[in-house]
Design a protein around this motif. Structure first.
Motif, PDB file in Angstrom:
ATOM      1  N   GLU A  46      40.297  37.300  76.016  1.00  0.00           N
ATOM      2  CA  GLU A  46      38.875  37.173  76.321  1.00  0.00           C
ATOM      3  C   GLU A  46      38.217  36.121  75.430  1.00  0.00           C
ATOM      4  O   GLU A  46      38.512  35.993  74.254  1.00  0.00           O
ATOM      5  CB  GLU A  46      38.180  38.522  76.144  1.00  0.00           C
ATOM      6  CG  GLU A  46      36.785  38.553  76.684  1.00  0.00           C
ATOM      7  CD  GLU A  46      36.204  39.943  76.757  1.00  0.00           C
ATOM      8  OE1 GLU A  46      35.177  40.089  77.430  1.00  0.00           O
ATOM      9  OE2 GLU A  46      36.762  40.866  76.157  1.00  0.00           O
ATOM     10  N   ASN A  47      37.306  35.379  76.025  1.00  0.00           N
ATOM     11  CA  ASN A  47      36.529  34.332  75.357  1.00  0.00           C
ATOM     12  C   ASN A  47      37.390  33.194  74.818  1.00  0.00           C
ATOM     13  O   ASN A  47      37.076  32.595  73.796  1.00  0.00           O
ATOM     14  CB  ASN A  47      35.673  34.922  74.231  1.00  0.00           C
ATOM     15  CG  ASN A  47      34.672  35.933  74.738  1.00  0.00           C
ATOM     16  OD1 ASN A  47      34.114  35.757  75.820  1.00  0.00           O
ATOM     17  ND2 ASN A  47      34.458  36.997  73.993  1.00  0.00           N
ATOM     18  N   THR A  48      38.458  32.892  75.492  1.00  0.00           N
ATOM     19  CA  THR A  48      39.290  31.737  75.148  1.00  0.00           C
ATOM     20  C   THR A  48      39.511  30.919  76.417  1.00  0.00           C
ATOM     21  O   THR A  48      39.145  31.345  77.515  1.00  0.00           O
ATOM     22  CB  THR A  48      40.658  32.162  74.585  1.00  0.00           C
ATOM     23  OG1 THR A  48      41.415  32.780  75.628  1.00  0.00           O
ATOM     24  CG2 THR A  48      40.523  33.124  73.408  1.00  0.00           C
ATOM     25  N   ASN A  49      40.142  29.775  76.265  1.00  0.00           N
ATOM     26  CA  ASN A  49      40.450  28.958  77.438  1.00  0.00           C
ATOM     27  C   ASN A  49      41.551  29.580  78.287  1.00  0.00           C
ATOM     28  O   ASN A  49      41.726  29.195  79.441  1.00  0.00           O
ATOM     29  CB  ASN A  49      40.865  27.551  77.011  1.00  0.00           C
ATOM     30  CG  ASN A  49      39.686  26.756  76.505  1.00  0.00           C
ATOM     31  OD1 ASN A  49      38.542  27.042  76.844  1.00  0.00           O
ATOM     32  ND2 ASN A  49      39.957  25.761  75.683  1.00  0.00           N
ATOM     33  N   GLU A  51      41.682  32.798  79.114  1.00  0.00           N
ATOM     34  CA  GLU A  51      41.223  34.100  79.585  1.00  0.00           C
ATOM     35  C   GLU A  51      41.724  34.364  81.001  1.00  0.00           C
ATOM     36  O   GLU A  51      41.674  33.502  81.870  1.00  0.00           O
ATOM     37  CB  GLU A  51      39.698  34.157  79.564  1.00  0.00           C
ATOM     38  CG  GLU A  51      39.147  35.486  80.072  1.00  0.00           C
ATOM     39  CD  GLU A  51      37.649  35.572  79.925  1.00  0.00           C
ATOM     40  OE1 GLU A  51      37.154  35.480  78.791  1.00  0.00           O
ATOM     41  OE2 GLU A  51      36.990  35.711  80.959  1.00  0.00           O
TER      42      GLU A  51
END
Length: 69
Positions: A46-49, A51
């Motif tokens: 979550e909240n990463t490239n 996701e």
């Protein structure tokens, strides 16, 4: 027709199943009015490239918890 006691018991089981799903890391997205299905999501990274979201639909939270949680 369900009695008040039966409705309370069903709601207690639904709430317990929803809590088990949340404890297992699933996000409860709610209810789809078009299909009448409950939607649960699994989010990784979550909240990463990277996701990734996976959505699951079930008629009740109890069914979802039985298969996912």
């Amino acid at each position: 027709m369900m009695t008040l006691v039966q409705i309370r018991e069903r709601n207690r089981k639904e709430n317990a199943a929803a809590q088990r799903l949340q404890a297992a890391g699933y996000r409860l997205e709610g209810w789809d009015p078009r299909t009448g299905q409950r939607i649960a999501a699994q989010i990784t990274n979550e909240n990463t490239n990277d996701e990734r979201r996976t959505f699951y639909a079930f008629p009740t939270w109890q069914d979802a918890a039985a298969l996912l949680g």
